[in-house]
Design a protein around this motif. Structure first.
Motif, PDB file in Angstrom:
ATOM      1  N   GLY A 153       0.819  -1.163  -0.091  1.00  0.00           N
ATOM      2  CA  GLY A 153       0.052   0.151   0.047  1.00  0.00           C
ATOM      3  C   GLY A 153       0.985   1.000   0.278  1.00  0.00           C
ATOM      4  O   GLY A 153       0.481   2.302  -0.780  1.00  0.00           O
ATOM      5  N   ARG A 154       1.913   1.373   0.792  1.00  0.00           N
ATOM      6  CA  ARG A 154       2.826   2.414   0.959  1.00  0.00           C
ATOM      7  C   ARG A 154       3.656   2.510  -0.365  1.00  0.00           C
ATOM      8  O   ARG A 154       3.888   3.678  -0.784  1.00  0.00           O
ATOM      9  CB  ARG A 154       3.672   2.452   2.147  1.00  0.00           C
ATOM     10  CG  ARG A 154       2.707   2.950   3.304  1.00  0.00           C
ATOM     11  CD  ARG A 154       1.780   2.051   3.853  1.00  0.00           C
ATOM     12  NE  ARG A 154       0.902   2.564   5.066  1.00  0.00           N
ATOM     13  CZ  ARG A 154      -0.417   1.858   5.290  1.00  0.00           C
ATOM     14  NH1 ARG A 154      -0.528   0.664   4.573  1.00  0.00           N
ATOM     15  NH2 ARG A 154      -1.072   2.455   5.918  1.00  0.00           N
ATOM     16  N   LEU A 155       4.061   1.355  -0.982  1.00  0.00           N
ATOM     17  CA  LEU A 155       4.989   1.492  -2.422  1.00  0.00           C
ATOM     18  C   LEU A 155       3.821   1.986  -3.280  1.00  0.00           C
ATOM     19  O   LEU A 155       4.363   2.564  -4.340  1.00  0.00           O
ATOM     20  CB  LEU A 155       5.026  -0.092  -2.619  1.00  0.00           C
ATOM     21  CG  LEU A 155       5.821  -0.260  -3.865  1.00  0.00           C
ATOM     22  CD1 LEU A 155       7.029   0.399  -4.010  1.00  0.00           C
ATOM     23  CD2 LEU A 155       6.055  -1.777  -4.304  1.00  0.00           C
ATOM     24  N   PRO A 186      10.788   2.789  -7.025  1.00  0.00           N
ATOM     25  CA  PRO A 186       9.469   1.907  -7.258  1.00  0.00           C
ATOM     26  C   PRO A 186      10.121   0.544  -7.911  1.00  0.00           C
ATOM     27  O   PRO A 186       9.305  -0.456  -7.283  1.00  0.00           O
ATOM     28  CB  PRO A 186       8.726   2.395  -8.478  1.00  0.00           C
ATOM     29  CG  PRO A 186       9.180   3.892  -8.297  1.00  0.00           C
ATOM     30  CD  PRO A 186      10.836   3.795  -7.836  1.00  0.00           C
ATOM     31  N   VAL A 187      11.020   0.491  -8.437  1.00  0.00           N
ATOM     32  CA  VAL A 187      11.425  -1.060  -8.846  1.00  0.00           C
ATOM     33  C   VAL A 187      11.833  -1.941  -7.566  1.00  0.00           C
ATOM     34  O   VAL A 187      11.306  -3.086  -7.591  1.00  0.00           O
ATOM     35  CB  VAL A 187      12.430  -0.951 -10.118  1.00  0.00           C
ATOM     36  CG1 VAL A 187      12.841  -2.418 -10.426  1.00  0.00           C
ATOM     37  CG2 VAL A 187      11.753  -0.433 -11.105  1.00  0.00           C
ATOM     38  N   VAL A 188      12.739  -1.196  -7.312  1.00  0.00           N
ATOM     39  CA  VAL A 188      13.445  -2.000  -5.921  1.00  0.00           C
ATOM     40  C   VAL A 188      12.468  -2.451  -4.917  1.00  0.00           C
ATOM     41  O   VAL A 188      12.139  -3.235  -4.270  1.00  0.00           O
ATOM     42  CB  VAL A 188      14.534  -1.389  -5.349  1.00  0.00           C
ATOM     43  CG1 VAL A 188      15.064  -1.701  -4.111  1.00  0.00           C
ATOM     44  CG2 VAL A 188      15.665  -0.966  -6.273  1.00  0.00           C
ATOM     45  N   GLY A 189      11.478  -1.358  -4.759  1.00  0.00           N
ATOM     46  CA  GLY A 189      10.391  -1.651  -3.762  1.00  0.00           C
ATOM     47  C   GLY A 189       9.381  -2.739  -4.161  1.00  0.00           C
ATOM     48  O   GLY A 189       9.250  -3.564  -3.279  1.00  0.00           O
ATOM     49  N   ALA A 190       9.182  -2.777  -5.293  1.00  0.00           N
ATOM     50  CA  ALA A 190       8.348  -3.983  -5.955  1.00  0.00           C
ATOM     51  C   ALA A 190       8.984  -5.172  -5.743  1.00  0.00           C
ATOM     52  O   ALA A 190       8.327  -6.138  -5.230  1.00  0.00           O
ATOM     53  CB  ALA A 190       7.821  -3.533  -7.220  1.00  0.00           C
TER      54      ALA A 190
END
Length: 257
Positions: A153-155, A186-190
């Protein structure tokens, strides 16, 4: 500004923006805001750890539905209900079929319209029902599910604040954070959140990551629509994205094939 100081200020801003954690605010500017929004999934993991432990503890003492309801209420309390308020305001604006400034004026009104009420009821019911279902799983699966849902959700916030996405207003939270996140976060977070979700569905390690990626894909489409309708993002839009993505991840984790 030294890198360590910038990260510290960014983390403090992320905590004060996304939770009720009483930390003293540091430097606040767009650079710090970018760091804060990039760190938003980390704040989601911290929140998820608290909520997951609460859900597990209550599920051992009370029926799963009761435990889930208290966990959902705690999530609202720990975030001041701001994400839910943003969801209601955003859905009211979309339901008005107005665009641009006219839609933004609806979002600024203190009352909640019928579209917003329905959105709140549906989201809260779905989150409670899915958490009640998840509460019956092993503790590693429960914890992974809640961590993945809250972090994803925070991503969604990180995704909404990436470069190229404008602010709908010249002031407010949206103006501070819009376009401040580079393409890597965003990519690292995903990838990180997808890995956290692997244990969430016992015997189906692919389902958790798929639920996370599918929810983020929906959020991407929703953001495009909101930018077209509103002209950009606002603080309310960020709150709406949090609740939509979290709910979709939980739903994806309880689906069985």
């Amino acid at each position: 500004m030294p890198a360590e100081s910038g990260r510290g200020d960014g983390l403090r801003l992320a905590l004060t923006t996304l939770t009720t954690v009483p930390v003293r605010a540091g430097r606040i500017d767009r650079a710090t805001a970018g760091t804060a929004m990039a760190l938003a999934p980390l704040v989601g993991l911290l929140l998820g750890a608290v909520l997951g432990a609460l859900l597990l503890g209550l599920a051992a003492l009370a029926p799963p539905l009761v435990a889930a309801g208290v966990a959902v209420a705690a999530a609202a309390l720990l975030t001041r209900g701001l994400h839910l308020d943003g969801l209601a305001d955003t859905v009211d604006a979309l339901g008005s079929y107005r665009r641009g400034t006219a839609a933004l004026e609806i979002m600024k009104k203190p009352d909640v319209g019928p579209f917003g009420v329905v959105a709140l009821v549906v989201v809260l019911l779905l989150q409670t029902a899915t958490l009640a279902e998840l509460a019956g799983r092993s503790w590693p699966a429960v914890l992974a599910a809640v961590l993945a849902g809250t972090a994803a959700g925070r991503l969604g916030v990180t995704l909404a604040c990436r470069r190229g996405v404008p602010a709908a207003r010249p002031d407010g939270l949206g103006a501070l954070v819009a376009g401040t996140v580079g393409p890597v976060a965003p990519v690292v977070g995903a990838v990180a959140v997808a890995l956290v979700a692997v244990p969430a569905v016992p015997g189906r390690p692919w389902q958790g990551p798929l639920a996370v990626l599918a929810a983020l894909a929906v959020a991407t489409g929703l953001l495009r629509h909101l930018v077209r309708r509103l002209g950009g993002i606002t603080g309310d839009v960020l709150g709406a994205v949090v609740e939509v993505v979290t709910t979709l991840v939980y739903l994806g984790l309880v689906l069985s094939g």
